[in-house]
Design a protein around this motif. Structure first.
Motif, PDB file in Angstrom:
ATOM      1  N   MET B   1       0.834  -1.213   0.000  1.00  0.00           N
ATOM      2  CA  MET B   1       0.000   0.000   0.000  1.00  0.00           C
ATOM      3  C   MET B   1       0.866   1.260   0.000  1.00  0.00           C
ATOM      4  O   MET B   1       1.175   1.823   1.046  1.00  0.00           O
ATOM      5  N   PRO B   2       1.219   1.686  -1.189  1.00  0.00           N
ATOM      6  CA  PRO B   2       2.044   2.895  -1.292  1.00  0.00           C
ATOM      7  C   PRO B   2       1.262   4.114  -0.820  1.00  0.00           C
ATOM      8  O   PRO B   2       0.047   4.073  -0.715  1.00  0.00           O
ATOM      9  N   LEU B   3       1.979   5.160  -0.543  1.00  0.00           N
ATOM     10  CA  LEU B   3       1.347   6.412  -0.152  1.00  0.00           C
ATOM     11  C   LEU B   3       0.497   6.945  -1.287  1.00  0.00           C
ATOM     12  O   LEU B   3       0.763   6.682  -2.456  1.00  0.00           O
ATOM     13  N   ILE B   4      -0.536   7.680  -0.923  1.00  0.00           N
ATOM     14  CA  ILE B   4      -1.395   8.296  -1.920  1.00  0.00           C
ATOM     15  C   ILE B   4      -0.692   9.514  -2.505  1.00  0.00           C
ATOM     16  O   ILE B   4      -0.235  10.376  -1.770  1.00  0.00           O
ATOM     17  N   PRO B   6      -0.484  13.114  -4.482  1.00  0.00           N
ATOM     18  CA  PRO B   6       0.926  13.497  -4.448  1.00  0.00           C
ATOM     19  C   PRO B   6       1.454  13.543  -3.026  1.00  0.00           C
ATOM     20  O   PRO B   6       0.759  13.992  -2.129  1.00  0.00           O
ATOM     21  N   VAL B   7       2.699  13.101  -2.855  1.00  0.00           N
ATOM     22  CA  VAL B   7       3.325  13.107  -1.540  1.00  0.00           C
ATOM     23  C   VAL B   7       4.111  14.396  -1.360  1.00  0.00           C
ATOM     24  O   VAL B   7       4.995  14.689  -2.157  1.00  0.00           O
ATOM     25  N   PRO B   8       3.782  15.159  -0.348  1.00  0.00           N
ATOM     26  CA  PRO B   8       4.516  16.407  -0.126  1.00  0.00           C
ATOM     27  C   PRO B   8       5.974  16.138   0.232  1.00  0.00           C
ATOM     28  O   PRO B   8       6.288  15.127   0.856  1.00  0.00           O
ATOM     29  N   VAL B  10       9.294  16.423   2.242  1.00  0.00           N
ATOM     30  CA  VAL B  10       9.578  16.649   3.664  1.00  0.00           C
ATOM     31  C   VAL B  10      10.266  17.987   3.898  1.00  0.00           C
ATOM     32  O   VAL B  10      10.003  18.661   4.880  1.00  0.00           O
ATOM     33  N   ARG B  11      11.130  18.381   2.980  1.00  0.00           N
ATOM     34  CA  ARG B  11      11.810  19.654   3.188  1.00  0.00           C
ATOM     35  C   ARG B  11      10.836  20.814   3.124  1.00  0.00           C
ATOM     36  O   ARG B  11      11.034  21.847   3.752  1.00  0.00           O
ATOM     37  N   LEU B  13       7.762  20.603   4.231  1.00  0.00           N
ATOM     38  CA  LEU B  13       7.122  20.580   5.548  1.00  0.00           C
ATOM     39  C   LEU B  13       8.031  21.231   6.579  1.00  0.00           C
ATOM     40  O   LEU B  13       7.585  21.993   7.433  1.00  0.00           O
ATOM     41  N   LEU B  50      -1.235  19.506  -1.431  1.00  0.00           N
ATOM     42  CA  LEU B  50      -2.228  19.143  -0.411  1.00  0.00           C
ATOM     43  C   LEU B  50      -3.613  19.681  -0.770  1.00  0.00           C
ATOM     44  O   LEU B  50      -4.597  19.327  -0.125  1.00  0.00           O
ATOM     45  N   LEU B  52      -4.648  22.676  -0.280  1.00  0.00           N
ATOM     46  CA  LEU B  52      -5.092  23.414   0.901  1.00  0.00           C
ATOM     47  C   LEU B  52      -4.428  24.796   0.928  1.00  0.00           C
ATOM     48  O   LEU B  52      -3.284  24.940   0.503  1.00  0.00           O
ATOM     49  N   VAL B  71      -1.676  21.299   9.499  1.00  0.00           N
ATOM     50  CA  VAL B  71      -0.628  20.605   8.746  1.00  0.00           C
ATOM     51  C   VAL B  71       0.708  20.659   9.482  1.00  0.00           C
ATOM     52  O   VAL B  71       1.446  19.680   9.530  1.00  0.00           O
ATOM     53  N   VAL B  78       6.184  13.622  11.271  1.00  0.00           N
ATOM     54  CA  VAL B  78       7.015  13.247  10.129  1.00  0.00           C
ATOM     55  C   VAL B  78       8.445  13.743  10.315  1.00  0.00           C
ATOM     56  O   VAL B  78       9.410  12.992  10.127  1.00  0.00           O
TER      57      VAL B  78
END
Lengths: 309, 309
Positions: B1-4, B6-8, B10-11, B13, B50, B52, B71, B78
């Motif tokens: 089960m890969p991440l949905i 688009p994956v944001p 980390v940098r 965030l 996201l 958002l 967020v 994370v």
DNA sequence: TAGTGGCATAAGGAAACCTTATAGCTATGT
DNA sequence: ACATAGCTATAAGGTTTCCTTATGCCACTA
């Protein structure tokens, strides 16, 4: 304190996780709907970023090395966090009727509100809460502007346009690093001694600072500051790294004391109490969601009991 | 089960986190040593990913929106995970003597080890520690394989190839949600009553579960389970949201009790104690760094003092 | 020995990202 | 009202990263 570069890509960690599970880069690539060379390259660049050999490719199929196993484990926390972030973002997007806007001053927002909100969410997961934080002044402004249903401040400021009520009490404590000599001291620190010792405190104008200065001036003493910082976290960090005694809310340092980063020093002769007040607009009645929150808070402060029953 | 997707990133965030802290995109960009437009674009693409609105740029300086605050909160987990991954990778890389590999079972790793390691790092910032976690079995395997210098397990399993010693004691407690009727109960719950009540517990094979069943069977009773979950956190969440009484380590619920999410219920007639043991390989002597850790632990458990001095 | 599944490399093109330069906006103070 | 200071957005250009397809090599297996 930004992350140390290079930061591995989360999707690469996710991919590595799949490799660990499926035992082959090819299968992992399929699961992630990318070509096998793309997966191969991603993993290689992950290895380059971490400067670690994660996979052993010398036996036909890819095999995790011990370093690889360790990284997979660590990445699980990251992936879990990312998953809940994505889920949360989706919830916020598809949002909300049961939306509650809360604004609170720093200490309350950081150390008290999360507990309340968790309970509120547990009682009804559909409730979406947005929390805004700032200093006392900011809370008042937001409330007057009608941008939040309910607010929390430290201290006893009660503007006339807003209703307010005490919901909990807090007190300030003196903390030092475990290496500081006061950490091993038995006798409480007197008010006089405290007033002549340079302290690490919040900047002038903050609620914490006001209480401290008020308590001292009522005994005819004045505060001596060593460093003035803008956040409780900054004070804790400074004190823990040896900057001398600091004064912070008891609420803010419980885990630090447990973990041995900070030690509380007893004081005598100073009344370092303050109340935490809830404020609301007199113009509009509380929303039903806000009422639930209030009930939760009242329940939790009355039914609270010590860990040791 | 890969991440949905688009994956944001980390940098991004991390950058958002700095914006939240510093109150301006410009300052955050400086801290992350990138140009202001780059930061601006990163944040914009994060918002796009996201879907958002995270920042309100209409007042000169960037202000977090309610979604932004949410967020940031989620991203903390994370970032924390990524930080420990990077630290761990660094530790695995450096084979020097300042490198200490620790493996611990869940409860110890989550609630006890961080404090110890912080103190160790405080005493010598050059020390690099990597922490791995898993169940008791996993700890034993890692130790036997020589992939860690020192390990910690709950319970009294002592395999013959490894040395072991008790370093601290822990006990299990029964917790309920504040809304549960037991939360207001005065009389302790008897062993019999507990054994006939469906409980939320860890899965069979976990240390926690073994202690509980052992204590019951020594009284001729058997455990009745309501739900079996794979982590302490899951149990806490289930209990807090009304799943009925649960049994967890006291170490794991201190802050939850303080925050009012959970209430401890007194019990009588059951010995729910267990020891936390340190294990090491008999083949190799403890490294000097490991010895320091041991000394820290011994010191901290003897010199620890309550928050209220 | 042939076959199969798996991984790496190469080449070309697309997309993402960063930097400098510039312009517009907001709050603050005179 | 005006000016300044601080912040953010946009534009243009160049570099880097990343992906896909095509192809070759290698290790197990029958």
């Amino acid at each position: 304190m930004p992350l140390i570069e290079p930061v591995p890509d989360v999707r690469s960690l996710d991919l590595l996780h799949s490799v660990a599970e499926l035992g082959s880069i090819r299968q992992a690539a399929l699961r992630h709907t990318m070509s096998q060379p793309a997966a191969s390259m991603r993993l290689r660049s992950l290895e380059r970023a971490l400067d670690l050999q994660l996979l052993d490719r010398s036996h036909g199929r890819a095999q995790l090395t011990s370093a690889g196993v360790a990284v997979v484990q660590w990445s699980e926390e990251v992936l879990e966090g990312m998953r809940s972030l994505l889920l949360g973002a989706q919830a916020v997007r598809s949002d909300g009727k049961t939306h509650l806007r809360v604004v609170a001053s720093m200490t309350v927002a950081e150390y008290l509100v999360p507990g309340w909100l968790n309970r509120l969410r547990a009682s009804d997961p559909a409730i979406i809460v947005s929390l805004q934080m700032g200093n006392t002044q900011h809370v008042i402004e937001v409330m007057l502007r009608g941008d939040a249903e309910i607010g929390f401040v430290e201290g006893r400021h009660a503007p006339s346009e807003l209703g307010s009520r005490t919901v909990q009490s807090d007190n300030l404590v003196v903390v030092v690093a475990p290496s500081h000599r006061w950490a091993r001291r038995r006798k409480p620190v007197s008010a006089l001694e405290l007033s002549t010792t340079p302290l690490v405190v919040r900047e002038a104008g903050s609620g914490t600072r006001e209480v401290l200065e008020g308590a001292m001036s009522s005994r005819g003493l004045t505060l001596t500051t060593s460093v003035e910082l803008g956040s409780t976290t900054a004070i804790k960090a400074a004190v823990a790294s040896g900057a001398g005694p600091g004064v912070v809310s008891r609420l803010a340092i419980e885990t630090d004391v447990q973990d041995g980063r900070l030690v509380v020093v007893a004081t005598e002769g100073l009344l370092l109490e303050r109340s935490i007040r809830m404020v609301w607009s007199k113009k509009r009645p509380l929303s039903s969601t806000a009422k639930r929150l209030v009930r939760q808070i009242d329940d939790s402060s009355s039914s609270r009991r010590p860990v040791q029953p």
